[in-house]
Write an enzyme that holds these catalytic residues in place. Structure first.
Site, PDB file in Angstrom:
ATOM      1  N   GLU A  49       0.878  -1.153   0.000  1.00 19.02           N
ATOM      2  CA  GLU A  49       0.000   0.000   0.000  1.00 19.02           C
ATOM      3  C   GLU A  49       0.921   1.209   0.000  1.00 19.02           C
ATOM      4  O   GLU A  49       1.785   1.326   0.864  1.00 19.02           O
ATOM      5  CB  GLU A  49      -0.867  -0.029   1.260  1.00 19.02           C
ATOM      6  CG  GLU A  49      -2.057   0.849   1.187  1.00 19.02           C
ATOM      7  CD  GLU A  49      -2.682   1.062   2.562  1.00 19.02           C
ATOM      8  OE1 GLU A  49      -3.626   1.840   2.644  1.00 19.02           O
ATOM      9  OE2 GLU A  49      -2.193   0.476   3.533  1.00 19.02           O
ATOM     10  N   ASP A  60      -5.069  10.302   9.571  1.00 21.16           N
ATOM     11  CA  ASP A  60      -3.801   9.788  10.067  1.00 21.16           C
ATOM     12  C   ASP A  60      -3.420  10.344  11.429  1.00 21.16           C
ATOM     13  O   ASP A  60      -3.622  11.522  11.722  1.00 21.16           O
ATOM     14  CB  ASP A  60      -2.680  10.112   9.071  1.00 21.16           C
ATOM     15  CG  ASP A  60      -2.776   9.234   7.839  1.00 21.16           C
ATOM     16  OD1 ASP A  60      -2.768   7.995   8.005  1.00 21.16           O
ATOM     17  OD2 ASP A  60      -2.885   9.773   6.727  1.00 21.16           O
ATOM     18  N   TYR A 174     -11.245  -2.642   2.576  1.00 20.11           N
ATOM     19  CA  TYR A 174     -10.292  -2.217   3.598  1.00 20.11           C
ATOM     20  C   TYR A 174     -11.064  -2.064   4.913  1.00 20.11           C
ATOM     21  O   TYR A 174     -11.878  -1.148   5.055  1.00 20.11           O
ATOM     22  CB  TYR A 174      -9.662  -0.887   3.177  1.00 20.11           C
ATOM     23  CG  TYR A 174      -8.475  -0.434   4.007  1.00 20.11           C
ATOM     24  CD1 TYR A 174      -8.490  -0.453   5.400  1.00 20.11           C
ATOM     25  CD2 TYR A 174      -7.322   0.042   3.379  1.00 20.11           C
ATOM     26  CE1 TYR A 174      -7.399  -0.030   6.143  1.00 20.11           C
ATOM     27  CE2 TYR A 174      -6.225   0.474   4.113  1.00 20.11           C
ATOM     28  CZ  TYR A 174      -6.275   0.427   5.499  1.00 20.11           C
ATOM     29  OH  TYR A 174      -5.193   0.865   6.223  1.00 20.11           O
TER      30      TYR A 174
END
Lengths: 265, 397
Positions: A49, A60, A174
């Site tokens: 990835e 994040d 995912y």
């Protein structure tokens, strides 16, 4: 058959998840990544990835925010990432999925991005802040040139949203293990297995678990339910301290690969 | 609640708006959208908010005819005095609405971002009064230039969390608040301070701020017997402008003028004029105008006013620009400072540096209008918080 489909067909037969490290494109420097990635494949990485740096990475935590920031400071932009993948393709044949926030893709142009990504040897796109219901233009452009699309589902996703994301995902689904941002955690979230079970019940798409997986035993814990595990922040936490990034990353990935290969008790 | 029929069911104002967020947040936004739709029609909720706006915030605010300024400019200038509200700015209208909604939804904690500190103070105030714990994210640079507001929030019982990421201003405070919300989404309500963010925030914040426009429209009709020729407001994220514009959008004779922060000048790149000098893109959950580079990286901004120092703008403004219903201009730091003094000396009002931008555009606008044209200006906040900034700026040659 695409690289991702082949990989997950193999995974289903052997009953052991694929190890899929996350690397921030541009951090370390592309020249280091060019040596590092083949070494990781050698050490047991079965897909990659690759993160496209962005100025405002809201999904994040601090570790990958810093990695993205360093990559941007080195000047790494989406066009450089695509160029890097095409160089990488001379030595690496494992599937490569690009994880990107929406704006760099939008600005590049959905269609142009998909065409250039396929030409560079990218297998899939994972839009971090583009839920399936907002992704029409990207999905259309991807289908037109054979780029796989991967959407995220989270412990907060309703069954209806799991189905929506699964229907829009072609490479894999995912599965975000926790309610939160990326970042290494001491323990695997209690939500992870529950989410994987729900995904298994609702769809036959390959289910790949990411976010918060920091130790080999975390990956082993979900080996019976996940088709793949993504490890990112934990790798960057050790890379930030590393004297030799290649040696450190190889050791790190090997520890996960070996733990996953060990027969389950 | 408002004459505007947008956004559509998918949160779109034409092509703008939407819900560009990590999947984790989508169910929370759906829950919020449903709760907002329910409570905004609920007579009990509306009555409770109306009482708070009247008795606690101090509504209605006056529409003040600025006689000496009008004489100077040759047009009839009315100031909508949001600076007279509790906590000193229009932000309290929205903060009371959202914190009350949080309470009704059973959320146990509120978070907010803040630039100048006004929205943080307003949220901390509403949270104190309604008894909810409150964390406020603020860029490190803003905590330094608005130190007094940091202390005000702390006095109100809020925790102020300085943000060191990125540009250390409002943009990064929003990033960090979104990360907090992603992590604590089940029990936390994110009180967004402007008409930005994913659906339903741009609509909800506009609706909570639309009281500004409703009052102003009625007041100017009472005073002048007609609609104004122009309505002017500063635009950072654009909540006070959207609140004011919303009551006049359906009146084609009324010019709607949004004034952005031109910083050191548009040619320098040191500004925050997203609509005037930016291009469409995706940030903080919405498709809207942004300041960005060719590769879609969001640019740093500059404005003397912390509250306008933001590289995006509410998606409804992007729409109003695109369809030509509103016009957007920029004035520089220097022009805003000049207007700050002008209003102080002619009217005895120290405006916040944000609405000083709106005032700064008045001479240019007056030249385009016939004599005795009527102009309503959103005076969104008072200038006490900026006195120290102005003093320091003018002490250095």
């Amino acid at each position: 058959m695409s690289r991702l489909h082949e990989l997950f067909a193999r995974v289903r037969v052997r009953g052991r998840p694929a190890l899929m490290p996350f690397l921030q494109a541009g951090d370390p420097d592309f020249s280091v990544l060019e040596r590092l990635i083949p070494a990781l494949v050698e050490a047991g990485a079965e897909a990659l990835e690759l993160g496209v740096p962005f100025s405002d990475p809201i999904a994040d935590g601090p570790v990958l925010q810093r990695a993205s920031q360093r990559a941007l400071q080195r000047g790494a932009r989406l066009a450089d990432v695509l160029e890097f993948v095409s160089r990488l393709r001379r030595s690496v044949d494992v599937p490569v999925a690009l994880l990107s926030y929406a704006n760099p893709l939008f600005r590049y142009g959905w269609e142009r991005f998909c065409q250039d990504a396929v030409a560079a040897g990218v297998d899939a796109v994972i839009p971090a802040d583009l839920p399936a219901d907002e992704a029409g233009p990207l999905v259309d452009a991807s289908r037109a040139c054979g780029l796989d699309t991967v959407f995220l589902v989270a412990p907060t996703s309703t069954d209806a949203r799991l189905r929506l994301a699964a229907a829009a995902s072609t490479g894999f689904l995912y599965c975000v293990s926790l309610t939160g941002t990326t970042g290494p955690r001491d323990h695997l979230s209690a939500d992870a297995r529950a989410l994987l079970r729900r995904v298994r019940e609702l769809t036959d798409r390959p289910a790949v678990l990411g976010f918060g997986i920091a130790r080999p035993e975390h990956a082993v814990t979900v080996a019976d339910l996940a088709d793949g595990v993504i490890v990112g922040s934990a790798l960057y936490r050790v890379l930030e301290e590393a004297r030799d990034p290649v040696v450190t990353a190889v050791e790190f990935v090997r520890s996960f690969a070996e733990a996953l290969r060990r027969p389950v008790r | 609640m408002t004459p505007t029929t947008l956004p559509d069911a998918r949160g779109r104002f034409g092509p703008f708006g939407g819900r560009y967020v990590p999947e984790t947040l989508v169910p929370a936004l759906e829950e919020l959208g449903e709760a907002y739709a329910r409570f905004s029609r609920d007579p009990d909720f509306r009555a409770e908010l109306a009482v708070l706006l009247r008795d606690y915030a101090g509504r209605p605010t006056p529409l003040y005819f600025a006689r000496r300024l009008s004489d100077r400019l040759g047009v009839r200038v009315y100031l909508k005095r949001e600076d007279l509200l509790h906590t000193g700015a229009h932000k309290i209208n929205n903060a009371l609405g959202q914190v009350l909604l949080a309470k009704r939804m059973g959320k146990r904690r509120v978070i907010a971002e803040t630039g100048a500190g006004q929205h943080g103070v307003a949220t901390a105030t509403a949270a104190a009064m309604l008894g909810l714990p409150c964390d406020v994210y603020m860029g490190r640079e803003d905590t330094e230039r608005q130190a007094l507001n940091v202390y005000r929030m702390q006095l109100l019982g809020a925790r102020v969390i300085p943000v060191d990421g990125g540009t250390r201003t409002l943009k990064d405070a929003i990033n960090e608040a979104l990360r907090d919300w992603v992590t604590h989404v089940r029990d936390t309500f994110y009180v967004i301070g402007s008409v930005v963010g994913p659906h339903p925030y741009p609509q909800m914040v506009r609706d909570f701020q639309s009281v500004i426009g409703r009052e102003a429209r009625q007041q100017v009709l009472e005073r002048e017997g007609r609609l104004p020729d122009a309505v002017v407001a500063c635009v950072g994220g654009g909540s006070n402008a959207m609140g004011l514009f919303s009551a006049f959008v359906q009146d084609p004779s009324v010019r709607l003028v949004g004034v952005e922060a031109g910083g050191l000048g548009l040619h320098t790149g040191q500004h925050a004029a997203s609509l005037t000098a930016g291009s469409p893109g995706i940030l903080h959950g919405a498709y809207t105008y942004l300041l960005q580079d060719d590769a879609g990286q969001v640019l740093g901004t500059h404005s003397v006013s912390a509250g306008l120092d933001y590289p995006g703008v509410g998606p409804e403004h992007a729409y109003l620009k695109e369809v030509g219903r509103a016009e957007y201009v920029a004035v520089t730091d220097a022009e805003a400072l000049e207007a700050f003094h002008l209003l102080a000396e002619l009217e005895g009002i120290l405006p916040a540096l944000e609405p000083a931008h709106a005032v700064a555009y008045l001479p240019g606008l007056a030249r385009q209008l016939r004599p005795d044209a009527v102009v309503v200006v959103g005076l969104s906040g008072r200038g006490d918080k900026d006195v120290d900034t102005v003093r320091k700026l003018e002490a250095t040659p």
